[in-house]
Motif scaffolding. Sequence first.
Motif, PDB file in Angstrom:
ATOM      1  N   LEU A 291       0.822   3.124   9.972  1.00  8.43           N
ATOM      2  CA  LEU A 291       1.402   2.705   9.368  1.00  8.43           C
ATOM      3  C   LEU A 291       0.848   3.362   7.975  1.00  8.43           C
ATOM      4  O   LEU A 291       1.072   3.164   6.650  1.00  8.43           O
ATOM      5  N   TRP A 292      -0.207   2.124   7.518  1.00  9.34           N
ATOM      6  CA  TRP A 292      -1.287   2.449   6.195  1.00  9.34           C
ATOM      7  C   TRP A 292      -0.833   3.826   5.833  1.00  9.34           C
ATOM      8  O   TRP A 292      -1.285   3.518   4.909  1.00  9.34           O
ATOM      9  N   HIS A 293      -1.206   4.845   6.715  1.00 12.12           N
ATOM     10  CA  HIS A 293      -2.126   5.906   6.677  1.00 12.12           C
ATOM     11  C   HIS A 293      -0.595   6.690   5.738  1.00 12.12           C
ATOM     12  O   HIS A 293      -0.774   7.567   5.048  1.00 12.12           O
ATOM     13  N   ARG A 294       0.539   6.001   5.992  1.00  6.39           N
ATOM     14  CA  ARG A 294       1.715   6.613   5.378  1.00  6.39           C
ATOM     15  C   ARG A 294       2.451   5.841   4.156  1.00  6.39           C
ATOM     16  O   ARG A 294       3.205   6.758   3.799  1.00  6.39           O
ATOM     17  N   ILE A 295       2.258   4.830   3.836  1.00  3.61           N
ATOM     18  CA  ILE A 295       2.693   4.502   2.573  1.00  3.61           C
ATOM     19  C   ILE A 295       2.159   4.328   0.845  1.00  3.61           C
ATOM     20  O   ILE A 295       0.819   5.023   1.600  1.00  3.61           O
ATOM     21  N   ASP A 296       2.561   4.130   0.679  1.00  3.80           N
ATOM     22  CA  ASP A 296       2.683   4.298  -1.163  1.00  3.80           C
ATOM     23  C   ASP A 296       3.302   3.418  -1.523  1.00  3.80           C
ATOM     24  O   ASP A 296       2.927   3.734  -3.633  1.00  3.80           O
ATOM     25  N   ARG A 297       3.330   2.405  -1.473  1.00  2.39           N
ATOM     26  CA  ARG A 297       3.605   1.502  -1.999  1.00  2.39           C
ATOM     27  C   ARG A 297       3.190  -0.538  -1.344  1.00  2.39           C
ATOM     28  O   ARG A 297       2.988   0.065  -0.116  1.00  2.39           O
ATOM     29  N   ALA A 298       3.238  -1.535  -2.115  1.00  2.00           N
ATOM     30  CA  ALA A 298       1.913  -2.228  -1.663  1.00  2.00           C
ATOM     31  C   ALA A 298       3.022  -2.835  -0.340  1.00  2.00           C
ATOM     32  O   ALA A 298       4.504  -2.562  -0.964  1.00  2.00           O
ATOM     33  N   LEU A 299       2.375  -3.625   0.600  1.00  3.10           N
ATOM     34  CA  LEU A 299       3.792  -4.789   1.758  1.00  3.10           C
ATOM     35  C   LEU A 299       3.834  -5.523   1.142  1.00  3.10           C
ATOM     36  O   LEU A 299       2.548  -6.240   0.974  1.00  3.10           O
ATOM     37  N   GLN A 300       5.093  -6.786   2.500  1.00  2.00           N
ATOM     38  CA  GLN A 300       5.064  -7.896   1.943  1.00  2.00           C
ATOM     39  C   GLN A 300       4.185  -8.268   3.240  1.00  2.00           C
ATOM     40  O   GLN A 300       4.288  -8.071   4.595  1.00  2.00           O
TER      41      GLN A 300
END
Length: 798
Positions: A291-300
Amino acid sequence: MKLFTLAFQWIRIIALATFLLCLFGTAQAAPEDATDAAFAALLALPGGQPRDGAWIIPEQEEPVPKNEKALIARLVQLKKDGANFNAIRHRGTLLAHAIRAGKDRTSVWLLRNGADPQHVLFSKDLTAYDLALQFKRNAIVKLLENQYGFRPKASLTPSKSAASGKTAAASSTVTVAPRSRLEQAAKIMEKLLVTPYPDEAAQLEWQKFAATLSQAEYVAFFKNEAHFEALILLVRNSEGGLENALSRLPLELVRSKAQEIADLVAEASYVSYYEHPKISYNVAARSWPALWHRIDRALQYTSKPDLAGHIPPALWPELFASGYAIRDAAVTGCLLSAVDPEAFKALWIDFQRFFVDARETAPGLVLGKYRLAREPSPCYYSSSPVDTVAKLEFLRQQGVSSPVTGLRKSLLDEVDDLSLRAIVAAFSPTMEPGVPRLVQSAQVCDLKFNDLWLDALAKENDVVSHIPAKYAQVIELPGHAKCGLIVSGDQYKDSREDADDFFGGAYREGSTRCGDLPDAGEIWLEEDAQIRISAIKEGQCYGGCNLRKVRDTQAGKDYWLNNGERGPQCSLSWQLPDAFEWQTKPKDASLIPTTEANLVDRLLREQCRELPDSHDMVCRGIGRFREGEIESSADGDEVFTDLRNGRVVPIQRLVDQIGHERKAEYAAAIAAHHHAEVRRLLATGIPTAWTAAEILAVGKADLTIEEKRRRIAILFANADQLYRTLNNNRYDLTESLLAWMPYQDWKPILQIIAREPDIWRSAASSLRKAAQEANRVDLACAIDHAQGLLCGGGLVFD
């Protein structure tokens, strides 16, 4: 001579009358005897006994029938004696047992001699036709269809399984094949998601099917929101599953669903501490890079704020880069306690880098096994004493010397290692404790009770999860001048242990005496001329919801602590309490776990110590967390003092005090045979304890039998009140009536036993024994029948 003849005639008349009375008495007893004899004859035949355990058949005057022909001959005679062929024993009628045992000729004879095919089981959920279908008694099925109005069924409804006694669904409905690949995918997914946590076989089956979907089919299917969530549930804990699933989806779709994916993966991320391997992370905990390698904004990460302690430390850099912001080292849990010295040294740099209090808390985390904690066995699978010493020595070499508070001496004393004791002493506080920061605080609210409260408290109440309401405690609610009450209980409703089942026989479900204590309650508040009730969530209080208010004197903030009680009832222990705070909403307020739990834990470890020869704790500024004992003083007005002082009090004490006038009116109405007044008082609310006290008082009173019976008739008149009263005192209350109450007045009690025979099993057996010892043979037999047993019979368990 005339006088002699007249006297002789009177003697003949009296003798004849006596004979007729005896004959009448025998006729009254014979039907029940004949009914039991009928069941005894049938159940004694081969196949008549259940699969599990056995049904006790008392010795009969007649020998056991050799076959069905002899059984039917016996039934013919017993019918003449008044046997009731629709009576129920062992959860079924004679017809039901005949069908179960495969006695077709007997079943036919019973049907032709008055047996009701509609009502054959105690549970009333199946007919004779259902049983005949279930046990494949084809001849009986045809007879019931042709002569008794039953119609063939296209599909069988869920019914009791003859093999197990459990609900089994059998259906002849035709399954329509999916018309497209997407429909097929939906059907397979629906089948695999029978539980929120699909097993390994379900995950593998999905992977195999998903590989057959084209890219276009795959994308089209998972644009559906419901399908997308199901996808993550099916792949999040399978090796490589998340990476494979996300790699086939458009990047923009994954990013739009990133938070949803994170919440579902966080829910399933776990770490386990065992001896071999010492630390193990499940697949979900290791799958985050997909998942982390595909995100473009911070997660909660609000759904799992302690996630750092549930994933491998090697993933910490990416975790914090993705938006994780918890910098309190306590979230790492037992990591430092369990990790080997060499691995500890390797992660030390990252540990200091990501957690602002790393140097202050590291020694305490290494000694997690030996500290006051929330769990009964904190960090149980920790390092050996030798490895623990090595890690603490390493910390000293790094200049770390922070003292460790909240150590449990009893646990350290169990360790026969002088080196560990020496280094623990080096990390123990050397300064005298200062002024405690957390102090017990008074509830600031107005404590008043009126008839509204009395009406509500006097009724038999259950709090959430079917816990009988037993205790009350004052609670201060934000925005309300009046005090509320925490209403709770320390045990669940009675559950059966010894049970009788028509299909399976006698069985034991296992005792709940060592089950977990209730961990939920309710908050009651008087508002707008009514008592408003809101639930306290499960897990927020244990064994009576004993919450105490404390204040952080430095921050000026209030918390509510539970009593720290943990574990099953037979082995309770007292750990660090959980802390809660009020969350204010636009229309309501609720107690929630505090967001500053780590701070409260640290302060409690500084202020609390373990008491010698006990697992209790005493905390400076707060007091002792007692071993489950409800602290309360004598009865009377002092109940209000106890409440104001934050103590938990039995609800009955409170009701007796605020309702003493109503209690007196209730007793007077019973004594005066004022039925209407008794009904009025019951409608407003009469505690079952008051009814029980009146029943006991009648037995002890110096009254005539006629007067006692009149008062008991009033007390027994309200079936619901009597049901609740007896169920709260099954033993003493019923047995107190044996000494004086005649047989004809026992019917309401026998009906209550018959309503829930398994719940009453133990108490009814005790009552039957007492009745037998008191030479109340007729009553002893009636108690057996109320339990669904033959007179003098019982159950045998495997």
